[in-house]
Enzyme design. Structure first.
Site, PDB file in Angstrom:
ATOM      1  N   GLU A   1      -5.238 -32.984  10.760  1.00 53.49           N
ATOM      2  CA  GLU A   1      -5.022 -32.445  12.121  1.00 53.49           C
ATOM      3  C   GLU A   1      -4.310 -31.098  12.010  1.00 53.49           C
ATOM      4  OE1 GLU A   1      -3.637 -35.563  14.744  1.00 53.49           O
ATOM      5  OE2 GLU A   1      -2.499 -34.088  15.887  1.00 53.49           O
TER       6      GLU A   1
ATOM      7  N   ASP B   1       1.422 -40.112  27.790  1.00 52.73           N
ATOM      8  CA  ASP B   1       0.754 -41.020  26.863  1.00 52.73           C
ATOM      9  C   ASP B   1      -0.263 -41.851  27.654  1.00 52.73           C
ATOM     10  OD1 ASP B   1       1.841 -40.380  24.380  1.00 52.73           O
ATOM     11  OD2 ASP B   1       3.686 -41.464  24.823  1.00 52.73           O
TER      12      ASP B   1
ATOM     13  N   ARG C   1      11.159 -38.135  22.260  1.00 56.84           N
ATOM     14  CA  ARG C   1      10.079 -39.126  22.206  1.00 56.84           C
ATOM     15  C   ARG C   1      10.272 -40.069  21.020  1.00 56.84           C
ATOM     16  NH1 ARG C   1       4.981 -38.161  24.382  1.00 56.84           N
ATOM     17  NH2 ARG C   1       3.928 -38.784  22.468  1.00 56.84           N
TER      18      ARG C   1
ATOM     19  N   TYR D   1       2.882 -34.175  29.545  1.00 57.64           N
ATOM     20  CA  TYR D   1       2.736 -34.741  28.203  1.00 57.64           C
ATOM     21  C   TYR D   1       2.684 -36.269  28.332  1.00 57.64           C
ATOM     22  CZ  TYR D   1       3.911 -34.780  23.114  1.00 57.64           C
ATOM     23  OH  TYR D   1       3.936 -34.933  21.747  1.00 57.64           O
TER      24      TYR D   1
ATOM     25  N   ARG E   1      -0.768 -33.783  10.192  1.00 57.64           N
ATOM     26  CA  ARG E   1      -0.877 -35.181   9.762  1.00 57.64           C
ATOM     27  C   ARG E   1      -2.236 -35.445   9.122  1.00 57.64           C
ATOM     28  NH1 ARG E   1       0.977 -37.432  15.808  1.00 57.64           N
ATOM     29  NH2 ARG E   1      -0.461 -36.019  16.846  1.00 57.64           N
TER      30      ARG E   1
ATOM     31  N   ARG F   1      -1.436 -26.178  23.730  1.00 62.57           N
ATOM     32  CA  ARG F   1      -1.643 -26.128  22.287  1.00 62.57           C
ATOM     33  C   ARG F   1      -2.983 -26.768  21.996  1.00 62.57           C
ATOM     34  NH1 ARG F   1      -0.003 -22.835  18.792  1.00 62.57           N
ATOM     35  NH2 ARG F   1       0.416 -24.208  17.018  1.00 62.57           N
TER      36      ARG F   1
ATOM     37  N   ARG G   1      17.237 -44.892  15.019  1.00 61.52           N
ATOM     38  CA  ARG G   1      17.705 -46.277  14.957  1.00 61.52           C
ATOM     39  C   ARG G   1      18.628 -46.512  13.787  1.00 61.52           C
ATOM     40  NH1 ARG G   1      12.228 -48.218  14.947  1.00 61.52           N
ATOM     41  NH2 ARG G   1      11.669 -48.234  17.148  1.00 61.52           N
TER      42      ARG G   1
END
Ligand code: FAD
Ligand code: UDP
Length: 366
Positions: free
Chosen positions: A300, A350, A172, A348, A280, A249, A176
Site C-alpha cells: 500500500e 470506519d 485511533r 474519517y 503496509r 490522500r 495498553r
C-alpha cells in the site's frame, strides 16, 4: 411521478445500506457507481481462491451490538482479531502499543516500569498540552516509540509533517499496559466469511444497479429520474469545487501473487520507517485462515491527491474542516439531496460508523 424514489450515487457501504432499507420500505431505488463493481472500498476480488481486499485491509470492528447483529444478519463473521506487527529497519514490534512493544523496546517487564519510562520521555519533551499529532503521540507513548513506530509511518501516510496533523488520528490506536496485541478495543470484531461482497450483494438484492456510470457525466438527466438523490461521492466535487477543493490522500495498491504458502505469517505488517515507500504489506489469506500453496500480498503506497485521483482519506485538519463546514451549509439548503458516507460527509469513518450513519439517515427519512 418520477421513475424512482431515490437515485443513490455510490454502491459502497453507505449507499448499499440506504438502498437495502429503502427497498424494504417499498421505495424504488436506482443505485449507480462509477466503478465497475459494487462495494466501494470494501470490495473483494477473488485471486487464487483468496478474497483480496482490493482497496486495503478491511477489518470490521464495533462496540455496538445493534451494528454487529445487523452485519451478521447478512453473513457470518469469523474470529479474526487484528494483531499487526511493525517492521522498523528489520526490527519487529507488536502493535498497538502495549506491554509486548514496551518490553521489546526497553526490556521493561511491568506496567509500572513501562509507565515510568513513558513519563520520563514525556517530561523530557516538555509537552504539557499536546497541540498536534506529534505532541499527542509523545505524550501517549514517549519519544522512542514516536521516532521508531509513528513519525515515519505518519509522515509518509499523510504527506505532511506530524506537527501539521490533528491529534485525533493517533488516538485511533489503543495504548495498553497489558500484554494484548488486539489492534482494536471494540467488543466485536471479525472478517465476513467469504468476503465483504456477500454483504453488499445481499443488501442490493432487488435493487436496480448501474455500474460504470459516473454521476457527473450525466448529472442533469440522472437527477430528473428520482424524487431524491443520496450522494456518497465527494461533496466538493458535487458543487464543482466552487468554494475551493478539499484535500484528500490517495493510495496506490500493488497486488502480487507469490509461489509461497506463507509470506509474512500475519495479515498486516506496517513498515514504519520513512525510507520504505509503502506503509503496509497485506497478506490476504490470513484474514480467513487460508491454506493453499500460493499467497497474494498487497503493498500500500500513500500518494498525494489531485482532482481525478481516488480520494481514500479525508484530511480532517482545521483548514479542511472549516471548508467542509461551508459546503455543509450549502448542502443544508438542498431539499432533495442527502449527502452521506466518508466522502459525502468528509469524515474519517470506519465501516461500522458508515453503517450507523446510514441507518440514522434512514430513520430520519422514513
Ligand atoms: P466508499 O466505499 O468510498 O463508496 C463510495 C462509492 O461512491 C465508491 O464506490 C465510488 O466509486 C462511488 N462514487 C463516487 N463518486 C461517484 C460519482 N461521481 N458517480 C458514481 N459513483 C461515484 N474501515 C473499517 O471499519 N476497518 C478497516 O480496517 C478499514 N480499513 C480501511 C483501509 C483503507 C485503505 C481505507 C481507504 C479505508 C478503510 N476503512 C476501514 C474505511 C472504510 O473503507 C469506509 O468506512 C467505508 O468503505 C466507506 O463507505 P462509503 O460508502 O462511505 O464510501
Ligand atoms: N500509525 C502509526 N504507525 C503505525 C500505525 C498507525 O504512526 O504503525 C498512525 C498513522 O498516523 C495512522 C494512524 O496512526 O494514520 C491511524 O492508524 P490506522 O491503522 O487506524 O490507519 P488506517 O487503517 O485508517 O489507515
Amino acid at each position: 411521478m418520477k421513475k424512482y424514489d431515490y437515485l443513490i450515487v455510490g454502491a459502497g457501504l453507505f449507499g448499499a445500506t440506504f438502498a437495502y432499507e429503502a427497498n424494504k420500505k417499498g421505495k424504488k431505488c436506482l443505485i449507480i457507481d462509477k466503478r465497475d463493481h459494487i462495494g466501494g472500498n470494501v470490495y473483494c476480488k477473488k485471486i487464487e481462491n483468496i478474497n483480496i481486499h482490493q482497496y486495503g485491509a478491511h477489518i470490521f470492528h464495533t462496540s455496538s451490538k445493534k451494528i454487529w447483529d445487523y452485519v451478521n444478519s447478512f453473513v457470518e463473521f469469523n474470529r479474526y482479531t487484528n494483531s499487526p506487527i511493525a517492521n522498523y529497519k528489520g526490527e519487529i514490534y507488536n502493535l498497538p502499543f502495549n506491554m509486548n512493544t514496551f518490553n521489546k523496546l526497553w526490556g521493561v517487564v511491568t506496567p509500572e516500569a513501562a509507565k515510568a519510562k513513558i513519563e520520563e520521555q514525556k517530561l523530557a519533551s516538555g509537552i504539557v498540552e499536546p497541540k498536534n499529532l506529534e505532541e499527542q503521540a509523545i505524550s501517549l507513548v514517549g519519544t522512542d516509540i514516536y521516532t521508531k513506530l509513528i513519525k515515519g509511518y505518519t509522515e509518509k501516510q499523510w504527506g505532511r509533517s506530524a506537527t501539521e496533523l490533528p491529534s485525533f488520528i493517533i488516538k485511533r490506536l489503543p495504548v495498553r499496559f497489558t500484554y494484548d496485541n488486539n489492534y482494536f478495543n471494540d467488543k466485536y470484531q471479525g472478517i465476513p466469511e467469504g468476503g465483504y461482497n456477500i454483504i453488499i450483494e445481499k443488501m442490493l438484492e432487488g435493487v436496480e444497479v448501474n455500474l460504470s456510470t459516473d454521476f457527473f457525466k450525466n448529472k442533469d438527466e440522472l437527477i430528473k429520474l428520482a424524487e431524491k438523490v443520496v450522494f456518497t461521492g465527494m461533496i466538493d466535487e458535487f458543487y464543482n469545487y466552487e468554494l475551493g477543493a478539499l484535500e484528500y490522500r490517495s493510495l496506490k495498491f500493488e497486488h502480487e501473487v507469490l509461489e509461497c504458502e506463507n509470506y509474512q505469517g500475519v495479515a498486516v505488517v506496517n513498515y514504519t520507517e520513512r525510507e520504505i515507500p509503502y506503509t503496509r504489506i497485506i497478506e490476504h489469506k490470513h484474514f480467513e485462515y487460508g491454506t493453499g500453496d500460493k499467497t497474494v500480498i498487497t503493498r500500500e503506497y500513500p500518494s498525494d491527491w489531485k482532482i481525478g485521483d481516488e480520494p481514500y482519506y479525508p484530511v480532517n485538519n482545521d483548514k479542511n474542516n472549516k471548508l467542509f463546514e461551508k459546503y455543509k451549509e450549502l448542502a443544508s439548503k438542498e431539499k432533495n439531496i442527502i449527502f452521506g458516507g466518508r466522502l459525502g460527509n468528509y469524515k474519517y469513518y470506519d465501516m461500522h460508523q458508515v453503517i450507523e450513519a446510514a441507518l440514522e439517515t434512514v430513520e430520519k427519512e422514513f
